[in-house]
Structure formats: C-alpha cells, structure tokens
Design a protein around this motif. Structure first.
Motif, short mmCIF file in Angstrom:
data_model
loop_
_atom_site.label_atom_id
_atom_site.label_comp_id
_atom_site.label_asym_id
_atom_site.label_seq_id
_atom_site.Cartn_x
_atom_site.Cartn_y
_atom_site.Cartn_z
N VAL A 167 7.96 45.05 3.48
CA VAL A 167 8.51 45.02 4.83
C VAL A 167 8.20 43.64 5.39
N MET A 215 6.03 46.79 11.36
CA MET A 215 7.42 47.00 11.00
C MET A 215 8.15 45.69 10.81
N LEU A 254 8.83 50.92 8.99
CA LEU A 254 7.39 50.83 9.21
C LEU A 254 6.71 50.89 7.85
N LEU A 308 13.14 53.31 10.40
CA LEU A 308 13.27 53.31 11.86
C LEU A 308 14.72 53.15 12.30
#
Length: 344
Positions: A273, A287, A311, A321
């Motif tokens: 991420v 996130m 996340l 998300l």
C-alpha cells in the motif's frame, strides 16, 4: 535458454508454487525476482518503464508496479507474447468511447490453476447460479471465464442467469422451491438489481459471492448498507456473503467474508500500500494506493498498481476502502505511455 524453453520452465515453477500448500516467504521472493527478470528481458515496454524509474529490484518489495491504465496503451502492449502467441485476450470493461485495457495470455491454464486453488478455501457449493453472462456471450470477460472455470470443476449443472443484459430468475425460484442450499455468484450490480426489485428467502445453508463495484454507474453504496439489502432480499446474513477482489489485469483473486474482515491474498500474491505523497510503502494501519504482486501473471507483468485505496494490515491482508476517482487521472495517460515507449 531460448524464450519458449524459458517460459515453459518458469511456467512449471510457478504452477508448482501455486499448488504448494505453504510456500515460504523466501521462496516467494526468489521466484518473484526470477519472474521480474524474465518479464524485464522479454517485454520491451516494461523494460522501458523500469529504466525510466531507474529501478532494479533486489526483492519483491521493490519490483516496479505498472498502473492499470498502462494496459490501455494498445500500441505498446504489456506482454512478452507475439501477436501470434496471444491465444486469449481479456478486456476491461469501459464506458462508451473509453479505451479498454487488454491482458494477453498464451494459455489460461496457470490462470485457471490460480482460480481453483484459491477457490478451495470457500464453502461447499449448493445448487449454483451465476449472475453474469456466460463466456459464450462475453468471450473477452475474465470474470465470465472465472465463473466457467468454477462451473466445470465443481458444479457442471450450474446455470448462467444473465442473457443479453437481462436476468432470468425463473430457474432460481424453482430451485428455492426444492428447499436445498443454493449458491449465487455474480457482480455486485447484478445482486443490487435484484435486491431493488425482488425479495425471496434462500434455503438454509445458502451463500453468495459478490464481486466488482459500481464503476460507471454513479452509485456509491457502503458495504454494510449493501449487505443489509442482500439480507432483506435473499435472507442471507453477512457471514454467508463473500466478496471477491480481482481485476482483468490480474490472474489471482482475494477473498473476504462478511463485514469488518480484511481481504486475504493467496500465498502466491503479495500486496503493498503506497503513500500517494511519498510514493513509499506505508506501515500497518495506514492507507494509500493498493499494489498487487501476482506470480500468476506470467505473460504480462507481475506487479500492478490499482486505482483502489486500501488500509494496509500485512503483506497478505488489506481492507478495501474504495476506488479513488483521482487516481491515475486522464492527464497522466501520456506520461505512462512515454515511460513504456522510449521511442515516443
């Protein structure tokens, strides 16, 4: 080693890795780098991209991820295959006038091994119905191919209920009358279409899998609200509803069940991420943009940057998300093309 022999050698290694029950992190790292090297040396557009970023990875964490929009650059395809060797091509969905991405395969056998191996973690299937078109109707749909792969292996009598954009519910109603467990597999939009118009209770032991969001519809629906609609329409509790996360540009799928549970990747997939400000991986609890490293992506590129925000929990767990409407804006498509094609 000649190209064809090298590809076959790597295919067998990847297949064995996918079928292995508990491969080590070190084995993943070693194979990911071997796959990267093969793709770098045989996919000129990807080599150009890596060179533009001045990146030569030392582990899977640093393998350059290509944005999904790169698959729409059809004049500089992201594949090691010649045109003659592209036996199957899956295309992304798109609105009228929008360019559709293409993902090419020499063979879908590794893709199908990935599908069926990951599917082994889901519940036993009852009488099954697909809320998608059949692969005969949508030959370039990776989702339809996935559903057909599952049908052939597990439920040969299963039926596709969507034809010419219409959902035929009569076979489903007849199955409900038989009062045996039912499995429904389809897109979130198909489930939503039914839930807004119909209500019937599925027999005890039934479950559903929904996939895909609401891209191109203008709808925004939070997961708890959507699952409450499915509960009212089908009598399904959230714990009997699975979500599948994947995309045309990938060859593997991630699953989660119910609410408040992260998606988990299969052992041959890792995630990063990325912080949009620093372009660096975030730590657990933060996130950013979701990137996938998928070892089943043999004939394209194994590292993909999605347009989704997630996340980060761990290298194999994330909470989705939603889609970021500003990710990879249209104005950036030229810069992607320039990175892929040094002659531009």
């Amino acid at each position: 080693m000649q190209y064809e022999a090298r590809r076959n050698y790597l295919y067998k290694k990847l297949e064995a890795f996918i079928l292995s029950k508990s491969p080590s992190d070190q084995a993943f790292d070693t194979l990911a780098l071997e796959l990267w090297r093969y793709q770098y040396e045989n996919t000129p557009s990807y080599a150009n991209y890596c060179q533009a970023l001045s990146v030569s990875p030392e582990n899977w964490h640093t393998i350059p991820a290509v944005p999904t929009d790169a698959f729409k650059q059809l004049d500089i395809p992201l594949t090691s295959l010649t045109e003659e060797d592209r036996q199957t091509t899956f295309r992304t969905s798109g609105t009228t006038g929008e360019s559709r991405g293409e993902h090419h395969f020499y063979s879908t056998s590794l893709y199908e091994t990935s599908i069926l191996t990951a599917w082994g973690n889901l519940p036993e299937m009852g009488e099954t119905f697909f809320l998608t078109p059949s692969p005969q109707e949508t030959k370039d749909s990776s989702l339809a191919h996935m559903m057909e792969t599952i049908r052939k292996k597990h439920v040969p009598d299963a039926q596709f209920l969507m034809h010419a954009g219409q959902i035929e519910l009569t076979p489903l109603r007849e199955a409900i009358d038989r009062d045996q467990p039912i499995t429904l597999l389809g897109t979130a939009l198909a489930f939503l279409h039914i839930a807004e118009r119909q209500q019937f209770v599925l027999p005890s032991g039934s479950w559903a899998m929904e996939t895909g969001g609401y891209k191109g519809t203008g709808k925004t629906l939070q997961k708890p609200v959507f699952y409450d609609m499915l509960h009212k329409a089908f009598g399904l509790d959230p714990d009997n509803i699975w979500n599948e996360y994947s995309m045309t540009e990938l060859s593997s799928q991630c699953y989660t069940k119910g609410l408040d549970q992260p998606h988990t990747t299969p052992p041959w997939v890792r995630i990063r991420v990325i912080d949009p400000k620093t372009n660096q991986p975030v730590s657990a609890g933060s996130m950013g943009y979701l990137e996938m490293i998928d070892l089943a992506n043999l004939d394209s590129v194994c590292a993909i940057r999605t347009q989704d925000i997630a996340l980060y929990h761990s290298s194999r767990e994330f909470t989705l998300l939603g889609r970021d409407p500003s990710a990879i804006p249209r104005g950036c498509s030229r810069s992607v093309a320039e990175s892929l094609n040094k002659d531009n």
